[in-house]
Design an enzyme around this catalytic site. Structure first.
Site, PDB file in Angstrom:
ATOM      1  N   GLY A 241       0.756  -1.245   0.000  1.00 37.37           N
ATOM      2  CA  GLY A 241       0.000   0.000   0.000  1.00 37.37           C
ATOM      3  C   GLY A 241       0.782   1.288   0.000  1.00 37.37           C
ATOM      4  O   GLY A 241       0.215   2.349  -0.285  1.00 37.37           O
ATOM      5  N   GLU A 279       3.696  -6.664   2.451  1.00 36.59           N
ATOM      6  CA  GLU A 279       3.853  -7.164   1.085  1.00 36.59           C
ATOM      7  C   GLU A 279       3.730  -6.024   0.083  1.00 36.59           C
ATOM      8  O   GLU A 279       2.715  -5.863  -0.578  1.00 36.59           O
ATOM      9  CB  GLU A 279       2.864  -8.299   0.780  1.00 36.59           C
ATOM     10  CG  GLU A 279       1.459  -8.047   1.245  1.00 36.59           C
ATOM     11  CD  GLU A 279       0.561  -9.271   1.181  1.00 36.59           C
ATOM     12  OE1 GLU A 279       1.066 -10.404   1.115  1.00 36.59           O
ATOM     13  OE2 GLU A 279      -0.662  -9.075   1.188  1.00 36.59           O
ATOM     14  N   GLY A 281       4.284  -3.906  -3.306  1.00 33.38           N
ATOM     15  CA  GLY A 281       4.443  -4.140  -4.737  1.00 33.38           C
ATOM     16  C   GLY A 281       4.948  -2.869  -5.389  1.00 33.38           C
ATOM     17  O   GLY A 281       6.112  -2.727  -5.756  1.00 33.38           O
ATOM     18  N   TYR A 323      -7.597   4.762 -13.741  1.00 31.22           N
ATOM     19  CA  TYR A 323      -7.559   5.471 -12.449  1.00 31.22           C
ATOM     20  C   TYR A 323      -7.339   6.972 -12.597  1.00 31.22           C
ATOM     21  O   TYR A 323      -7.026   7.634 -11.601  1.00 31.22           O
ATOM     22  CB  TYR A 323      -6.419   4.926 -11.567  1.00 31.22           C
ATOM     23  CG  TYR A 323      -6.309   3.432 -11.504  1.00 31.22           C
ATOM     24  CD1 TYR A 323      -7.355   2.647 -11.011  1.00 31.22           C
ATOM     25  CD2 TYR A 323      -5.151   2.786 -11.931  1.00 31.22           C
ATOM     26  CE1 TYR A 323      -7.240   1.265 -10.958  1.00 31.22           C
ATOM     27  CE2 TYR A 323      -5.028   1.409 -11.872  1.00 31.22           C
ATOM     28  CZ  TYR A 323      -6.081   0.653 -11.389  1.00 31.22           C
ATOM     29  OH  TYR A 323      -5.953  -0.708 -11.334  1.00 31.22           O
ATOM     30  N   CYS A 350      -7.447   2.914 -31.039  1.00 29.28           N
ATOM     31  CA  CYS A 350      -8.680   3.451 -31.633  1.00 29.28           C
ATOM     32  C   CYS A 350      -9.669   3.892 -30.574  1.00 29.28           C
ATOM     33  O   CYS A 350     -10.799   3.392 -30.536  1.00 29.28           O
ATOM     34  CB  CYS A 350      -9.320   2.395 -32.513  1.00 29.28           C
ATOM     35  SG  CYS A 350      -8.264   1.927 -33.844  1.00 29.28           S
ATOM     36  N   TYR A 379       2.491  -2.301 -12.142  1.00 28.10           N
ATOM     37  CA  TYR A 379       1.166  -2.555 -12.732  1.00 28.10           C
ATOM     38  C   TYR A 379       1.038  -2.112 -14.190  1.00 28.10           C
ATOM     39  O   TYR A 379      -0.044  -2.175 -14.755  1.00 28.10           O
ATOM     40  CB  TYR A 379       0.047  -1.917 -11.887  1.00 28.10           C
ATOM     41  CG  TYR A 379       0.059  -2.391 -10.448  1.00 28.10           C
ATOM     42  CD1 TYR A 379      -0.336  -3.683 -10.127  1.00 28.10           C
ATOM     43  CD2 TYR A 379       0.509  -1.562  -9.416  1.00 28.10           C
ATOM     44  CE1 TYR A 379      -0.310  -4.135  -8.817  1.00 28.10           C
ATOM     45  CE2 TYR A 379       0.540  -2.007  -8.097  1.00 28.10           C
ATOM     46  CZ  TYR A 379       0.132  -3.294  -7.805  1.00 28.10           C
ATOM     47  OH  TYR A 379       0.164  -3.745  -6.507  1.00 28.10           O
TER      48      TYR A 379
HETATM   49  N1  LLP Z   1      -1.195  -7.291  -0.910  1.00 29.41           N
HETATM   50  C1  LLP Z   1      -2.436  -7.426  -1.407  1.00 29.41           C
HETATM   51  C2  LLP Z   1      -3.327  -8.408  -0.800  1.00 29.41           C
HETATM   52  C3  LLP Z   1      -2.850  -6.645  -2.486  1.00 29.41           C
HETATM   53  O1  LLP Z   1      -4.080  -6.789  -2.957  1.00 29.41           O
HETATM   54  C4  LLP Z   1      -1.952  -5.726  -3.063  1.00 29.41           C
HETATM   55  C5  LLP Z   1      -2.353  -4.907  -4.208  1.00 29.41           C
HETATM   56  C6  LLP Z   1      -0.658  -5.624  -2.529  1.00 29.41           C
HETATM   57  C7  LLP Z   1      -0.317  -6.417  -1.438  1.00 29.41           C
HETATM   58  C8  LLP Z   1       0.371  -4.677  -3.070  1.00 29.41           C
HETATM   59  O2  LLP Z   1       0.002  -3.375  -2.897  1.00 29.41           O
HETATM   60  P1  LLP Z   1       0.983  -2.170  -3.277  1.00 29.41           P
HETATM   61  O3  LLP Z   1       2.154  -2.201  -2.359  1.00 29.41           O
HETATM   62  O4  LLP Z   1       1.395  -2.356  -4.682  1.00 29.41           O
HETATM   63  O5  LLP Z   1       0.137  -0.967  -3.091  1.00 29.41           O
HETATM   64  N2  LLP Z   1      -3.582  -2.003 -10.452  1.00 29.41           N
HETATM   65  C9  LLP Z   1      -3.589  -0.958  -9.452  1.00 29.41           C
HETATM   66  C10 LLP Z   1      -3.130  -1.459  -8.104  1.00 29.41           C
HETATM   67  C11 LLP Z   1      -3.944  -2.577  -7.560  1.00 29.41           C
HETATM   68  C12 LLP Z   1      -3.383  -3.111  -6.256  1.00 29.41           C
HETATM   69  C13 LLP Z   1      -3.973  -4.412  -5.921  1.00 29.41           C
HETATM   70  N3  LLP Z   1      -3.495  -4.997  -4.717  1.00 29.41           N
HETATM   71  C14 LLP Z   1      -2.734   0.210  -9.940  1.00 29.41           C
HETATM   72  O6  LLP Z   1      -2.220   0.163 -11.048  1.00 29.41           O
HETATM   73  O7  LLP Z   1      -2.609   1.189  -9.230  1.00 29.41           O
END
Ligand code: LLP
Length: 420
Positions: A241, A279, A281, A323, A350, A379
């Site tokens: 997050g 976790e 990302g 988004y 298109c 992403y």
């Molecule tokens: N853990 C869980 C259970 C999650 O659902 C997610 C992201 C993460 C960890 C990693 O979150 P992060 O550190 O990346 O915020 N496609 C969207 C983002 C969707 C995130 C989904 N879950 C975008 O491009 O912003």
């Protein structure tokens, strides 16, 4: 370029070209073609290290998981495994990639709000360490399918709403994910898993959303989780997050602040004996990645707008359309030159909505220029698609002056590879 969210190892060379991890991006664009996703390996490593160092300064019971949905590429799984991270997979496909990259199955945590029989069978067979249980139906499915007892964490939706885009909020009560706290389902799920002969309850999980700048809600989430924890609770996973900069003006919290807040809250609410997991990302790979494009047309509509069209668009970066995500850009051969032309960067698809950047100032952009958009590492590749029969770009890792395509460019022939 100053202040823009480029990797730390970004500079310009004598020719004034943009250089990342020792690679001249004008040359990289010529060698690998455009569009291409580029990644600074040093940036990914240093973000991983920042998490590990922030934790080890504060706790000896922690685990950092790479949320692989942000960059599901075997080379990325390998890189983060080497850095000592565990991994979060959200599907059988991500699990297959993590295993192929050599991840120790014990370090794999499997998510998913609707894991299929096939996915659970694969998890079972391959020795996945921990399942993050998301629904009552899944608990039943596990009892029917699993041949061994597998560690499980219960995913809780704690009813905390961080301020981020609606589509990427996941911790609110009205959510397809996990078990609600307010309506008692989280406690019911805990009882159910405690009574299971196929699942061994080891902890709680929650992920309240993504691209978060105001970190206070994480503290509230920990406090909420603590209200239902029992002595079975050996670990608590607080999801990912942490937000990143997409624009010069963005000012996200440091990894260290985010870790500090989570460690403090977990120690206070759960005690020292519980292992804390996160976790991330986006905050591992987001600013490590950039996309290079070639400008193909410049369309001036006097008194209205100038469109600069590039050779990619919503197929390689859906985020602006999904988004309203905003980005900045520079030209690879003159990144330091002051912008003098206000343009809209459009893709080649298109759809009128296929716009990558609505307003950006560039120094006299012309056909043939290489346009670079920073902070596309999370992403972008993950959500890439073949709209309009557009082959997906390669993924190129830049590392200390050398560049290698860890995923090759898709070809027109690839588009028919599954046709019968
Ligand atoms: N853990 C869980 C259970 C999650 O659902 C997610 C992201 C993460 C960890 C990693 O979150 P992060 O550190 O990346 O915020 N496609 C969207 C983002 C969707 C995130 C989904 N879950 C975008 O491009 O912003």
């Amino acid at each position: 370029m100053a202040g823009m969210p480029f990797p730390a190892a970004t500079s310009t060379n004598d020719e004034g070209h943009l250089v990342v991890d020792g690679c001249d991006l004008v040359e990289i664009a010529a060698e690998f073609g455009t569009p291409a996703y580029l990644f600074s390996v040093s940036e990914m490593r240093s973000r991983a290290r920042a998490y590990l160092e922030a934790f080890s300064a504060r706790s000896d019971r922690f685990e950092v998981l790479f949320a692989s949905k942000a960059l599901p590429v075997t080379a990325a799984y390998r890189l983060f495994a080497e850095q000592g991270l565990s991994v979060d997979v959200a599907s059988g496909g991500e699990l297959t990639m993590a295993l192929a990259a050599g991840y120790d199955p014990q370090r794999i945590y499997m998510h998913g709000n609707n894991k299929t029989d096939k996915e659970l069978e694969l998890a079972d067979r391959s020795g996945v360490g921990t399942l993050i249980v998301d629904s009552f139906d899944e608990i039943e499915r596990c009892e029917r399918i699993l041949d061994r007892k597998v560690d499980a964490m219960v995913r809780v939706t704690p009813g905390i709403e961080p301020s981020t885009h609606d589509y990427i909020q996941t911790g609110q009560i009205d959510s397809k994910f996990g078990f609600g706290l307010e309506d008692g389902s989280a406690e019911a799920a805990i009882d159910r898993v405690l009574g299971s002969d196929r699942l061994e309850l080891v902890g709680l999980h929650c992920h309240i959303g993504s691209q978060i700048f105001a970190i206070e809600p994480f503290r509230l989430a920990v406090e909420a989780l603590a209200t239902i924890a029992g002595d079975w609770c050996q670990m608590v996973n607080l999801g990912g997050g942490l937000g990143i900069s997409y624009l010069s003006e963005d000012d996200p919290p440091e990894i260290e602040e985010y870790v500090e807040l989570k460690v403090e809250a977990v120690k206070r609410c759960f005690g020292d004996g519980v292992r804390i997991q996160v976790e991330p990302g986006r905050s591992l790979v987001g600013t490590a990645g950039l996309t290079v494009y070639t400008i193909g047309t410049v369309k001036r509509i006097p008194g209205v707008r100038t469109y600069v069209a590039v050779d990619g668009g919503m197929s390689d970066n859906l985020r602006p359309m999904l988004y309203d995500a905003r980005y900045e850009a520079v030209l690879a051969d003159r990144p330091e030159r002051e912008g003098d032309t206000e343009v809209t960067v459009a893709g080649s698809h298109c759809e009128s909505g296929d716009i990558l950047i609505r307003d950006v100032s560039l120094p006299d952009p012309a056909v043939g220029d290489i346009l670079v958009i920073p902070a596309t590492g999370a992403y972008g590749y993950a959500m890439a698609n073949n709209y309009n029969g557009m082959p997906r770009p390669p993924v190129v890792f830049l590392d200390d002056g050398s560049a290698s395509a860890v995923v090759r460019r898709e070809t027109w022939q690839d588009l028919m590879a599954r046709d019968r």
